[in-house]
Design an enzyme around this catalytic site. Sequence first.
Site, PDB file in Angstrom:
ATOM      1  N   ASP A  24      39.166  22.340   2.738  1.00 13.15           N
ATOM      2  CA  ASP A  24      38.240  21.531   3.545  1.00 13.15           C
ATOM      3  C   ASP A  24      37.762  22.311   4.765  1.00 13.15           C
ATOM      4  O   ASP A  24      38.527  23.093   5.350  1.00 13.15           O
ATOM      5  CB  ASP A  24      38.960  20.239   3.974  1.00 13.15           C
ATOM      6  N   HIS A  33      29.777  27.181   2.268  1.00  7.92           N
ATOM      7  CA  HIS A  33      30.375  27.077   0.932  1.00  7.92           C
ATOM      8  C   HIS A  33      30.513  28.459   0.285  1.00  7.92           C
ATOM      9  O   HIS A  33      31.469  28.722  -0.431  1.00  7.92           O
ATOM     10  CB  HIS A  33      29.543  26.150   0.048  1.00  7.92           C
ATOM     11  N   LEU A  50      49.022  34.310 -13.461  1.00  9.90           N
ATOM     12  CA  LEU A  50      48.813  33.069 -12.707  1.00  9.90           C
ATOM     13  C   LEU A  50      48.081  32.023 -13.547  1.00  9.90           C
ATOM     14  O   LEU A  50      47.078  32.315 -14.188  1.00  9.90           O
ATOM     15  CB  LEU A  50      47.976  33.383 -11.453  1.00  9.90           C
TER      16      LEU A  50
HETATM   17  C1  FPP Z   1      34.919  21.178   1.655  1.00  6.70           C
HETATM   18  O1  FPP Z   1      34.177  21.534   2.762  1.00  6.70           O
HETATM   19  C2  FPP Z   1      34.585  21.950   0.495  1.00  6.70           C
HETATM   20  C3  FPP Z   1      33.963  21.500  -0.637  1.00  6.70           C
HETATM   21  C4  FPP Z   1      33.538  20.133  -0.903  1.00  6.70           C
HETATM   22  C5  FPP Z   1      33.641  22.400  -1.728  1.00  6.70           C
HETATM   23  C6  FPP Z   1      34.686  23.399  -2.035  1.00  6.70           C
HETATM   24  C7  FPP Z   1      34.067  24.563  -2.604  1.00  6.70           C
HETATM   25  C8  FPP Z   1      34.397  25.819  -2.287  1.00  6.70           C
HETATM   26  C9  FPP Z   1      35.462  26.186  -1.363  1.00  6.70           C
HETATM   27  C10 FPP Z   1      33.713  26.946  -2.869  1.00  6.70           C
HETATM   28  C11 FPP Z   1      33.950  27.292  -4.277  1.00  6.70           C
HETATM   29  C12 FPP Z   1      35.314  27.230  -4.809  1.00  6.70           C
HETATM   30  C13 FPP Z   1      35.598  27.738  -6.015  1.00  6.70           C
HETATM   31  C14 FPP Z   1      36.926  27.523  -6.637  1.00  6.70           C
HETATM   32  C15 FPP Z   1      34.598  28.520  -6.762  1.00  6.70           C
HETATM   33  P1  FPP Z   1      33.297  20.415   3.431  1.00  6.70           P
HETATM   34  O2  FPP Z   1      31.894  20.580   2.977  1.00  6.70           O
HETATM   35  O3  FPP Z   1      33.880  19.069   3.157  1.00  6.70           O
HETATM   36  O4  FPP Z   1      33.453  20.783   4.939  1.00  6.70           O
HETATM   37  P2  FPP Z   1      33.300  19.808   6.178  1.00  6.70           P
HETATM   38  O5  FPP Z   1      34.396  18.782   6.073  1.00  6.70           O
HETATM   39  O6  FPP Z   1      33.478  20.708   7.351  1.00  6.70           O
HETATM   40  O7  FPP Z   1      31.921  19.220   6.091  1.00  6.70           O
END
Ligand code: FPP
Length: 235
Positions: A14, A31, A125
Amino acid sequence: MKNIKPDHVAIIMDGNGRWASNRKKSRRYGHKKGATTAKNIVKIVSTNKIKYLTLYAFSTENWDRPTKEVSLLMSLFIETLENEIDELNSNNVKIRFIGDRENLSKKLQDKMENAEKMTIDNTGLNLFVALAYGARWDILNAIKGIVTRVKENQLDELEIDENTLSNHLQLGNAPDPDLLIRTGGEKRISNFLLWNIAYTELFFCDCLWPEFNEEEFSNALDFYSKRKRRFGSFV
Ligand code: FPP
């Protein structure tokens, strides 16, 4: 009970959005950096000889984000898979996806299937990527599977126990996570692996996912190594 190292680590990644907005950058930028962090963590976990890693990449609730953000995340998943699958494969990683694939694009579903097939015999893994995943959906889906097997006389309803449900869940016979890490400062589970984390140690850190690194991971492992795990009994 000594538990120096976890066998299974699960991570709620997150904070990509906040990390980007702190730098006056787009969420896409956050992202993308998040995907790079995920790639680095897979390497670190693999080097630490931890057997299972489950990453929460996209939840069922994430479908409610603005269409533009959902589609950029979907293209990022496709791009990351295309770019990383050969290296993951050569590092002996076995990748599997958990979640409800139905609403994902055909292109992404094909890439996921291809990645699973390509790495199925790998022995390093075990990497689970939760995509369009929600634990309530997972439990419901498992119950439906059990009901079907009972109806088709493949399973005696009197034999249904905790293992039956566990085995019908998306993680199947993988061990339950020993350690769950959530970055980004929130202390909640957000519909991730609810059944499987009944006795998991929970590590919350304030750092935002794009800045999560080897040092933060090592803090999480230190925290874990100091926990006395009793699984509800007196030890
Ligand atoms: C949370 O940050 C993250 C996500 C909803 C997406 C997770 C995706 C990635 C980390 C990239 C790709 C991963 C892989 C495995 C290829 P948020 O947008 O909720 O952040 P915020 O709470 O600060 O808005």
